[in-house]
Write a protein that holds these residues in place. Structure first.
Motif, PDB file in Angstrom:
ATOM      1  N   ASP A  33       0.817  -1.223   0.000  1.00 17.12           N
ATOM      2  CA  ASP A  33       0.000   0.000   0.000  1.00 17.12           C
ATOM      3  C   ASP A  33       0.847   1.268   0.000  1.00 17.12           C
ATOM      4  O   ASP A  33       0.734   2.114   0.896  1.00 17.12           O
ATOM      5  CB  ASP A  33      -0.959  -0.027   1.195  1.00 17.12           C
ATOM      6  CG  ASP A  33      -1.954  -1.177   1.107  1.00 17.12           C
ATOM      7  OD1 ASP A  33      -2.268  -1.605  -0.027  1.00 17.12           O
ATOM      8  OD2 ASP A  33      -2.404  -1.665   2.156  1.00 17.12           O
TER       9      ASP A  33
ATOM     10  N   LYS B  92      -0.487  -7.812  -3.311  1.00 17.81           N
ATOM     11  CA  LYS B  92      -1.829  -7.196  -3.293  1.00 17.81           C
ATOM     12  C   LYS B  92      -1.656  -5.689  -3.462  1.00 17.81           C
ATOM     13  O   LYS B  92      -0.862  -5.079  -2.756  1.00 17.81           O
ATOM     14  CB  LYS B  92      -2.536  -7.516  -1.969  1.00 17.81           C
ATOM     15  CG  LYS B  92      -3.979  -6.987  -1.927  1.00 17.81           C
ATOM     16  CD  LYS B  92      -4.731  -7.451  -0.679  1.00 17.81           C
ATOM     17  CE  LYS B  92      -4.487  -6.607   0.542  1.00 17.81           C
ATOM     18  NZ  LYS B  92      -4.878  -5.191   0.414  1.00 17.81           N
TER      19      LYS B  92
ATOM     20  N   HIS C 127      -3.464  -1.686  -4.140  1.00 21.04           N
ATOM     21  CA  HIS C 127      -4.601  -0.754  -4.197  1.00 21.04           C
ATOM     22  C   HIS C 127      -4.169   0.259  -5.246  1.00 21.04           C
ATOM     23  O   HIS C 127      -3.620   1.304  -4.932  1.00 21.04           O
ATOM     24  CB  HIS C 127      -4.817  -0.055  -2.849  1.00 21.04           C
ATOM     25  CG  HIS C 127      -5.580  -0.869  -1.857  1.00 21.04           C
ATOM     26  ND1 HIS C 127      -6.870  -1.281  -2.081  1.00 21.04           N
ATOM     27  CD2 HIS C 127      -5.232  -1.344  -0.640  1.00 21.04           C
ATOM     28  CE1 HIS C 127      -7.285  -1.982  -1.027  1.00 21.04           C
ATOM     29  NE2 HIS C 127      -6.315  -2.042  -0.146  1.00 21.04           N
TER      30      HIS C 127
ATOM     31  N   MET D 241     -14.462  -8.983   7.342  1.00 25.17           N
ATOM     32  CA  MET D 241     -13.418  -7.956   7.399  1.00 25.17           C
ATOM     33  C   MET D 241     -12.764  -7.952   8.778  1.00 25.17           C
ATOM     34  O   MET D 241     -13.346  -8.395   9.763  1.00 25.17           O
ATOM     35  CB  MET D 241     -13.988  -6.579   7.063  1.00 25.17           C
ATOM     36  CG  MET D 241     -14.386  -6.493   5.591  1.00 25.17           C
ATOM     37  SD  MET D 241     -14.598  -4.798   4.990  1.00 25.17           S
ATOM     38  CE  MET D 241     -12.891  -4.208   4.983  1.00 25.17           C
ATOM     39  N   THR D 242     -11.532  -7.410   8.804  1.00 24.03           N
ATOM     40  CA  THR D 242     -10.750  -7.440  10.048  1.00 24.03           C
ATOM     41  C   THR D 242     -10.984  -6.211  10.918  1.00 24.03           C
ATOM     42  O   THR D 242     -10.503  -6.161  12.046  1.00 24.03           O
ATOM     43  CB  THR D 242      -9.243  -7.498   9.717  1.00 24.03           C
ATOM     44  OG1 THR D 242      -8.916  -6.378   8.886  1.00 24.03           O
ATOM     45  CG2 THR D 242      -8.892  -8.777   9.000  1.00 24.03           C
TER      46      THR D 242
ATOM     47  N   THR E 268      -6.365 -11.223   5.823  1.00 22.36           N
ATOM     48  CA  THR E 268      -5.657  -9.947   5.980  1.00 22.36           C
ATOM     49  C   THR E 268      -5.452  -9.670   7.466  1.00 22.36           C
ATOM     50  O   THR E 268      -5.860 -10.459   8.318  1.00 22.36           O
ATOM     51  CB  THR E 268      -6.475  -8.776   5.402  1.00 22.36           C
ATOM     52  OG1 THR E 268      -7.749  -8.780   6.008  1.00 22.36           O
ATOM     53  CG2 THR E 268      -6.628  -8.888   3.923  1.00 22.36           C
TER      54      THR E 268
ATOM     55  N   GLN F  86      -8.168  -1.194  12.687  1.00 24.06           N
ATOM     56  CA  GLN F  86      -7.604  -2.455  12.177  1.00 24.06           C
ATOM     57  C   GLN F  86      -7.280  -3.371  13.351  1.00 24.06           C
ATOM     58  O   GLN F  86      -6.805  -2.898  14.385  1.00 24.06           O
ATOM     59  CB  GLN F  86      -6.333  -2.167  11.352  1.00 24.06           C
ATOM     60  CG  GLN F  86      -5.565  -3.386  10.889  1.00 24.06           C
ATOM     61  CD  GLN F  86      -6.290  -4.221   9.829  1.00 24.06           C
ATOM     62  OE1 GLN F  86      -7.383  -4.725  10.072  1.00 24.06           O
ATOM     63  NE2 GLN F  86      -5.699  -4.348   8.662  1.00 24.06           N
TER      64      GLN F  86
ATOM     65  N   TYR G 128      -5.220  -6.982  14.340  1.00 19.93           N
ATOM     66  CA  TYR G 128      -4.230  -7.922  13.798  1.00 19.93           C
ATOM     67  C   TYR G 128      -4.222  -9.263  14.504  1.00 19.93           C
ATOM     68  O   TYR G 128      -4.562  -9.374  15.680  1.00 19.93           O
ATOM     69  CB  TYR G 128      -2.832  -7.309  13.924  1.00 19.93           C
ATOM     70  CG  TYR G 128      -2.551  -6.174  12.971  1.00 19.93           C
ATOM     71  CD1 TYR G 128      -2.700  -6.338  11.590  1.00 19.93           C
ATOM     72  CD2 TYR G 128      -2.108  -4.941  13.439  1.00 19.93           C
ATOM     73  CE1 TYR G 128      -2.415  -5.294  10.712  1.00 19.93           C
ATOM     74  CE2 TYR G 128      -1.821  -3.896  12.570  1.00 19.93           C
ATOM     75  CZ  TYR G 128      -1.973  -4.080  11.208  1.00 19.93           C
ATOM     76  OH  TYR G 128      -1.689  -3.052  10.344  1.00 19.93           O
TER      77      TYR G 128
ATOM     78  N   GLY H 195       0.641  -6.047   5.334  1.00 15.24           N
ATOM     79  CA  GLY H 195       0.996  -4.774   4.718  1.00 15.24           C
ATOM     80  C   GLY H 195       2.070  -4.070   5.513  1.00 15.24           C
ATOM     81  O   GLY H 195       3.272  -4.331   5.334  1.00 15.24           O
ATOM     82  N   ARG H 196       1.645  -3.203   6.444  1.00 17.89           N
ATOM     83  CA  ARG H 196       2.609  -2.396   7.196  1.00 17.89           C
ATOM     84  C   ARG H 196       3.625  -3.226   7.969  1.00 17.89           C
ATOM     85  O   ARG H 196       4.754  -2.789   8.161  1.00 17.89           O
ATOM     86  CB  ARG H 196       1.849  -1.435   8.119  1.00 17.89           C
ATOM     87  CG  ARG H 196       1.219  -0.278   7.349  1.00 17.89           C
ATOM     88  CD  ARG H 196       0.174   0.459   8.158  1.00 17.89           C
ATOM     89  NE  ARG H 196      -1.062  -0.319   8.276  1.00 17.89           N
ATOM     90  CZ  ARG H 196      -2.151   0.091   8.929  1.00 17.89           C
ATOM     91  NH1 ARG H 196      -2.142   1.266   9.532  1.00 17.89           N
ATOM     92  NH2 ARG H 196      -3.226  -0.666   8.972  1.00 17.89           N
TER      93      ARG H 196
END
Ligand code: 5IU
Length: 273
Positions: free
Chosen positions: A38, A60, A62, A156-157, A211, A224, A226, A243-244
């Protein structure tokens, strides 16, 4: 369920050509890591893809967060996907009527169908969204053959997610109705036992992408949430998305290797290797 089988076994028995390829890539590279890249410029995206490419199964994107999307973005991504043998997943989350999503997918500025092997959608609009995307990708004149597939965003997370209950059940229903295009789900767990109006086939093998995987953090300030690679894979993830946790690490390559190693060990533990 099929999640007890090795990626190699699932690659050899899966009816969907793109699912077979996905499992072959995982097996060949010993990686179930998807990096969520991202970043906001083409240079950063391609740099990450080239450096992390050897350690990941999927990138992945965006693509609409890039400030400088162009032909060079597409060419660069396609070239690196071949060089490092990874697949591309554009996390566009289509969520509109069938007529609109067909154009968003196969026409328009971003030309998603041209370069992204995997796309995803929400089933909020109903069954028609899955039908429409399948129709486009499976049309006789679709230029990219059977090399395209869909993940249904079943859960969704983020904190307070409304993608639960009847919504998640409908996700499973539609996956079962369109198995030649639906590869599986983006979800926080395996969904094979979720209540569904459509009977489960004995050899059903949907792929689960999870995710919100991060080794250092429990969440962010925007909701978010995790979990670790071990937890995600234990709950049924076949591919973990980070991602991060990877791209903001001091050394993203070392971080990618760490997620790769932990993701692979958790997978081996699950299949009894
Ligand atoms: N993403 C989620 N949660 C979801 C879905 C998608 O985080 O339920 I569906 C996306 C958002 C972001 C990536 O692109 O996955 C997670 O990034 P971080 O690992 O940086 O939180």
């Amino acid at each position: 369920s099929k999640s007890q089988l090795t990626y190699a076994a699932r690659a050899s028995s899966h009816p969907n050509p793109l699912a077979r390829r996905l499992f072959q890539v995982a097996e060949a590279k010993k990686s179930n890591v998807t990096v969520s890249a991202d970043v906001t410029t083409t240079a950063e995206l391609l740099d990450l893809a080239d450096r992390l490419g050897p350690y990941i199964a999927v990138i992945k994107t965006h693509i609409d967060i890039l400030s400088d999307f162009s032909e060079a973005t597409i060419t660069g991504l396609k070239t690196l996907a071949e060089k490092h043998n990874f697949l591309i997943f554009e996390d566009r989350k289509f969520i509109d009527i069938g007529n609109t999503v067909q154009k968003q997918y196969h026409q328009g500025t971003l030309r998603i169908s041209e370069w992204s092997h995997i796309i995803n959608c929400s089933v909020l609009p109903g069954e028609g969204i899955v039908e429409a995307l399948a129709q486009t990708a499976q049309a006789p004149d679709f230029p990219y053959g059977s090399d395209r597939g869909l993940l249904i965003l079943a859960e969704m997370t983020s904190k307070g997610s409304l993608a639960t209950g009847a919504y998640t059940s409908a996700s499973v229903d539609y996956a079962r109705k369109y198995p030649s295009f639906v590869l599986g789900f983006v979800a926080t767990r395996a969904l094979g036992e979720v209540e569904s109006e459509v009977a489960k086939k004995e050899d059903e093998d949907f792929v689960v992408f999870t995710t919100g995987v991060n080794l250092e953090s429990k969440g962010d300030k925007l909701g978010q949430q995790y979990q670790t690679p071990q937890s995600a894979i234990g709950r049924g993830a076949d591919f973990i998305i980070a991602g991060r946790g990877i791209y903001t690490a001091a050394d993203p390559v070392e971080a990618a290797k760490k997620y790769q190693q932990q993701g692979w060990e958790a997978y081996l533990a699950r299949v009894g290797g």
